[in-house]
Design an enzyme around this catalytic site. Structure first.
Site, short mmCIF file in Angstrom:
data_model
loop_
_atom_site.label_atom_id
_atom_site.label_comp_id
_atom_site.label_asym_id
_atom_site.label_seq_id
_atom_site.Cartn_x
_atom_site.Cartn_y
_atom_site.Cartn_z
N ASN A 29 44.73 11.38 23.73
CA ASN A 29 43.93 10.74 24.78
C ASN A 29 42.58 11.46 24.80
O ASN A 29 42.48 12.58 25.30
CB ASN A 29 44.66 10.90 26.13
CG ASN A 29 43.83 10.41 27.31
OD1 ASN A 29 42.82 9.74 27.12
ND2 ASN A 29 44.26 10.75 28.52
N TRP A 30 41.58 10.79 24.22
CA TRP A 30 40.26 11.43 24.12
C TRP A 30 39.56 11.50 25.47
O TRP A 30 38.57 12.20 25.61
CB TRP A 30 39.38 10.66 23.14
CG TRP A 30 39.73 10.82 21.69
CD1 TRP A 30 40.83 11.45 21.16
CD2 TRP A 30 38.98 10.33 20.58
NE1 TRP A 30 40.80 11.37 19.78
CE2 TRP A 30 39.67 10.69 19.40
CE3 TRP A 30 37.78 9.61 20.44
CZ2 TRP A 30 39.20 10.37 18.12
CZ3 TRP A 30 37.32 9.28 19.17
CH2 TRP A 30 38.03 9.66 18.03
N LYS A 31 40.00 10.72 26.43
CA LYS A 31 39.35 10.63 27.75
C LYS A 31 37.88 10.26 27.57
O LYS A 31 37.52 9.54 26.64
CB LYS A 31 39.52 11.93 28.52
CG LYS A 31 40.97 12.39 28.60
CD LYS A 31 41.15 13.45 29.63
CE LYS A 31 42.56 13.99 29.54
NZ LYS A 31 42.91 14.81 30.66
N HIS A 43 47.50 6.49 34.10
CA HIS A 43 47.23 7.93 33.93
C HIS A 43 46.87 8.52 35.30
O HIS A 43 46.26 7.85 36.13
CB HIS A 43 46.06 8.12 32.95
CG HIS A 43 45.88 9.54 32.52
ND1 HIS A 43 45.25 10.47 33.31
CD2 HIS A 43 46.27 10.20 31.40
CE1 HIS A 43 45.26 11.64 32.68
NE2 HIS A 43 45.87 11.51 31.52
N GLU A 53 44.64 10.41 36.19
CA GLU A 53 43.20 10.36 36.52
C GLU A 53 42.82 8.97 37.02
O GLU A 53 41.93 8.84 37.88
CB GLU A 53 42.38 10.80 35.29
CG GLU A 53 42.52 12.30 35.06
CD GLU A 53 42.37 12.76 33.63
OE1 GLU A 53 41.89 12.00 32.78
OE2 GLU A 53 42.77 13.92 33.35
N GLU A 82 53.75 13.27 32.84
CA GLU A 82 52.60 14.16 32.84
C GLU A 82 52.47 14.82 34.21
O GLU A 82 51.86 14.23 35.12
CB GLU A 82 51.32 13.37 32.53
CG GLU A 82 51.32 12.73 31.17
CD GLU A 82 49.91 12.60 30.62
OE1 GLU A 82 49.65 13.16 29.56
OE2 GLU A 82 49.07 11.98 31.28
N GLY A 125 45.21 19.39 31.57
CA GLY A 125 43.90 20.03 31.41
C GLY A 125 43.79 21.40 32.07
O GLY A 125 42.70 21.93 32.23
N SER A 182 48.77 19.88 28.74
CA SER A 182 48.42 21.12 28.03
C SER A 182 49.33 21.40 26.83
O SER A 182 49.68 22.55 26.57
CB SER A 182 48.40 22.30 29.00
OG SER A 182 47.41 22.10 30.00
N GLY A 240 45.85 15.50 25.51
CA GLY A 240 44.45 15.38 25.91
C GLY A 240 43.57 16.29 25.09
O GLY A 240 43.20 15.99 23.95
N GLY A 241 43.23 17.45 25.65
CA GLY A 241 42.27 18.37 25.03
C GLY A 241 42.54 18.66 23.56
O GLY A 241 41.61 18.64 22.74
#
Ligand code: PEP
Length: 259
Positions: free
Chosen positions: A9-11, A96, A98, A168, A174, A213, A234-235
């Protein structure tokens, strides 16, 4: 046997130049040793054409990070499932945390997006998870039960067949603070059990990803758990070597077999 998957997930990250470097890095890694686990990147919508141009035929799939619950019409700013399919998307992330917290999307809206994605022929990844406050209050299971029930209530349990769920925990996204393998396993087993109460067959074949993470250094322990079928990343999906190492950890994890 359940299928395993690792989805990046590049966000809200990327540019034409940095995407090209990242994708070429992924292709170089995969070119050396092809992946035998489903692997995909979910990118910002304007870059779908670029990702398709570079990844087509590579064995790495791609997708979007959100989808409209509407098919067409006066919904400024929305992108429909059919539009994503035209860009070759296989996956789309829905619900998600977010989207839920920053953009106020409810359980109901998230479930409607899941349904819209399935109808368009996409594989939606339905995200659920509790906040730290909810975990500390001991209401993790009731929060997750509510989120999963909203989906089953909207679409029926059969609608989960072939879809994906991602657990999640919001406190792990993150933050560098990962759920322990046992914490992840407990929740994944709870989610599977909740779905099994409605349909055991669907529950056993449902792929449940863990997100929060995940890194190359902790992926193998998480993916070794019996109900953890891969990850939403993610990251760490922004670094080619890290992301491919996570995909390889899923590939090497022991097979999950239907009861
Ligand atoms: C995510 O945003 O879905 C996620 C899991 O992020 P991270 O891996 O950076 O915690």
């Amino acid at each position: 046997m359940r299928s395993k998957a690792v989805v990046g997930n590049w966000k809200l990250n990327g540019s034409l130049g940095s995407n090209e470097a990242l994708l070429k890095g992924l292709l170089a890694e995969v070119g050396r040793e092809p992946l035998s686990v489903a692997c995909a990147v979910c990118v910002p919508t304007p870059y779908l054409w670029q990702v398709r141009a570079l990844l087509e035929g590579s064995g790495i799939a791609w997708g979007a990070q959100d989808v409209s619950r509407f098919d067409k019409g006066a919904y400024t700013g929305e992108v429909s499932g059919a539009m994503l399919v035209e860009h070759g998307c296989r996956y789309v992330i829905v619900g998600h945390s977010e989207r839920r917290t920053v953009f106020g999307e409810s359980d109901e809206v998230s479930a409607e997006k899941y349904v819209a994605a399935r109808k368009a022929g996409l594989t939606p990844i339905f995200c659920v998870g509790e906040t730290l406050e909810e975990r500390d209050k001991g209401v993790t299971r009731s929060v997750l039960g509510r989120q999963v029930d909203a989906l089953v209530g909207k679409y029926g349990v059969a609608g989960l067949d072939g879809g994906l769920i991602a657990y999640e925990p919001v406190w792990a996204i993150g933050t560098g603070r990962t759920a322990t393998p046992q914490q992840a396993q407990d929740v994944h087993a709870f989610i599977r059990g909740r779905i099994a109460a409605a349909d055991r067959g669907v529950a056993e074949t449902l792929t449940i990803l863990y997100g929060g993470s995940v890194k190359a250094g902790n992926a193998a322990q998480l993916f070794a758990m019996p109900d953890v079928d891969g990850g939403l990343i993610g990251g760490a999906s922004l670094a080619a070597d890290e992301f491919v190492a996570i995909c390889r950890a899923a590939q090497d994890a022991k097979e999950t077999v239907k009861a």
